[in-house]
Design an enzyme around this catalytic site. Structure first.
Site, short mmCIF file in Angstrom:
data_model
loop_
_atom_site.label_atom_id
_atom_site.label_comp_id
_atom_site.label_asym_id
_atom_site.label_seq_id
_atom_site.Cartn_x
_atom_site.Cartn_y
_atom_site.Cartn_z
N TYR A 165 0.75 -1.29 0.07
CA TYR A 165 0.07 0.06 0.26
C TYR A 165 1.02 1.30 -0.03
CZ TYR A 165 -4.78 -2.00 0.65
OH TYR A 165 -6.05 -2.60 0.61
N LYS A 175 3.53 -15.39 1.91
CA LYS A 175 3.90 -16.01 0.67
C LYS A 175 5.51 -16.09 0.81
CE LYS A 175 1.77 -17.26 -2.51
NZ LYS A 175 1.62 -18.75 -2.93
N ASP A 231 -2.22 -17.97 0.32
CA ASP A 231 -3.30 -18.74 -0.64
C ASP A 231 -3.91 -19.92 0.19
OD1 ASP A 231 -0.82 -20.00 -0.60
OD2 ASP A 231 -1.03 -20.47 -2.75
N ASP A 262 -5.88 -7.25 3.82
CA ASP A 262 -7.19 -6.62 2.90
C ASP A 262 -8.16 -7.70 2.53
OD1 ASP A 262 -8.87 -4.43 2.02
OD2 ASP A 262 -7.87 -4.72 0.19
N ASP A 296 -11.82 -9.46 4.24
CA ASP A 296 -12.99 -9.55 3.53
C ASP A 296 -13.77 -10.85 3.55
OD1 ASP A 296 -13.20 -6.79 3.17
OD2 ASP A 296 -13.74 -7.00 0.94
C1 IPM Z 1 -10.45 -1.59 4.04
C2 IPM Z 1 -10.69 -1.12 2.73
C3 IPM Z 1 -9.67 0.19 2.33
C4 IPM Z 1 -8.27 -0.54 2.13
C5 IPM Z 1 -9.75 1.09 1.23
C6 IPM Z 1 -10.93 1.75 1.22
C7 IPM Z 1 -8.55 2.10 1.05
O1 IPM Z 1 -10.66 -2.00 1.61
O2 IPM Z 1 -10.34 -0.85 4.90
O3 IPM Z 1 -10.38 -2.95 3.92
O4 IPM Z 1 -7.95 -1.17 0.81
O5 IPM Z 1 -7.60 -0.86 3.15
MG MG Z 2 -10.82 -3.77 2.19
#
Ligand code: IPM
Ligand code: MG
Length: 368
Positions: free
Chosen positions: A142, A192, A225, A249, A253
């Site tokens: 990032y 990884k 992975d 990230d 999710d």
């Molecule tokens: C998260 C989001 C952020 C990220 C975005 C909104 C910048 O996806 O907090 O997971 O990628 O970190």
């Molecule tokens: Mg995210």
């Protein structure tokens, strides 16, 4: 001691609606529990761009540095899709994370009993699930340099750099191990190491930190992975998952969806202790700005309210009040109160964002 201070940054989309419900909980604490905060509010993301032409004004950045905790709603929306990369709403959030040095991002994925059937996985795979992802938040792909889009041999190349220093890995590893000690005492580190040098270093440093300071915690390593696959196959094998910014990230999710609804999941982003001993901190729901449902009273305020509960626990040492809020949310769900993100059967009538907030307040009052 001075009254603890909060900066609320509602942001975009459903952000303002869900943060309005957090404000109700803050007021409730003040009237019913005599716990008061000094609350200020400012803009971030698209909302800040609309008034200042930048996704985070310098004054707002300074305020965020000065308060005890920042509570953020969400940033982004289609209106801003075509903006220059450096002034996109997301940059506001990334600047907060970077300049406040919020290196440890805690993302619990907990499956509420009443919602186990909402998961896309089978009930028995997710019921009782309680894992904590610790995502490094201020480095890696990032932020690594060089980055950008360059011209090379008559074509464009996009470059991002996956870079980690030992000390960056060490400090987030410590956060992960310390959390594991307060939970089931197990930590699985994901990278990884088989293809990336930075992943190899990650594994080495985590192993060293473990050996030197945390050998009472059970440590395992997994390629990221495989970690993604294991999360979907048998998520309950995990307690704390420690991982880098980009893998975190994605994996968070994935873990979020195991629980059935993104609308339920809070997060805390923590940095080093300030002079008063409290960590630099920002709390935000894991969900985004959901522009498609913004302004319609459809959003679930639970994730934001639970993020505030995390603030009580991690910034203000009020674990009891945090648990009270978590139990209130759980009991509201058990009573069948549902915002539209949680509806399954046709014909069920959802409550609005504000009604959900009220139901949580009612449960809080009952808990007294
Ligand atoms: C998260 C989001 C952020 C990220 C975005 C909104 C910048 O996806 O907090 O997971 O990628 O970190
Ligand atoms: Mg995210």
């Amino acid at each position: 001691m001075s009254i603890p201070s909060l900066l609320i940054l509602p942001g975009d989309g459903i952000g303002p609606e869900v943060m309005a419900e957090v404000r109700k909980v803050i007021s409730w604490l003040s009237t019913e529990r005599s716990i008061s905060f000094e609350v200020s509010e400012d803009s971030v993301g698209g909302a800040a761009y609309d008034t200042h032409g930048v996704p985070l004004h310098d004054d707002t950045m300074a305020k965020a540095q000065a308060v005890d905790a920042v509570l953020l709603g969400a940033v982004g929306g289609p209106k801003y899709d075509n903006l220059d990369f450096n002034i996109k709403p997301e940059r506001g959030l990334l600047r907060l994370r970077k300049e406040m040095d919020l290196f440890a991002n805690l993302r619990p994925a907990q499956c509420f009993d009443a919602l186990a059937d909402f998961s896309s996985l089978k009930h028995n795979v997710v019921s009782g699930l309680d894992i904590m992802i610790v995502r490094e938040l201020t480095s890696g792909s990032y932020f690594g340099e060089p980055r950008g889009i360059f011209k090379e041999n008559n074509e464009r190349v996009g470059i991002n750099t996956h870079r980690y220093t030992e000390s960056e890995i060490e400090r987030v590893a410590r956060s992960g191990f310390e959390l594991a000690r307060k939970r089931d005492n197990r930590l699985c580190s994901m990278e990884k190491a088989n293809v990336m040098e930075a992943g190899g270093l990650w594994r080495e440093v985590v192993t060293e930190v473990h050996k030197a300071h945390f050998d009472d915690v059970e440590l395992s390593h997994m390629y990221a992975d495989n970690g993604a696959m294991q999360l979907v196959r048998a998520p309950k094998q995990f307690d704390v998952i420690l991982t880098d910014n980009l893998f975190g990230d994605i994996l968070s999710d994935c873990a979020a969806m195991l629980t059935g609804s993104l609308g339920m999941l809070p997060s805390a982003s923590l940095g080093s202790p300030m002079e008063n001993g409290r960590p630099k901190a920002l709390y935000e729901p894991v969900h985004g700005s959901a522009p498609d449902i913004a302004g319609q009273g459809k959003a679930n305020p639970s994730a934001s309210i639970l993020s505030f509960a995390m603030a009580l626990r991690y910034s203000f040492d009020m674990g009891n009040e945090a648990s009270r809020i978590e139990s209130a949310v759980e009991s509201v769900l058990a009573d069948g109160v549902r915002t539209s993100d949680l509806l399954q059967a046709k014909g069920e009538k959802p409550v609005t964002t504000s009604e959900m907030g009220d139901a949580i307040l009612e449960a809080l009052t009952k808990s007294l």
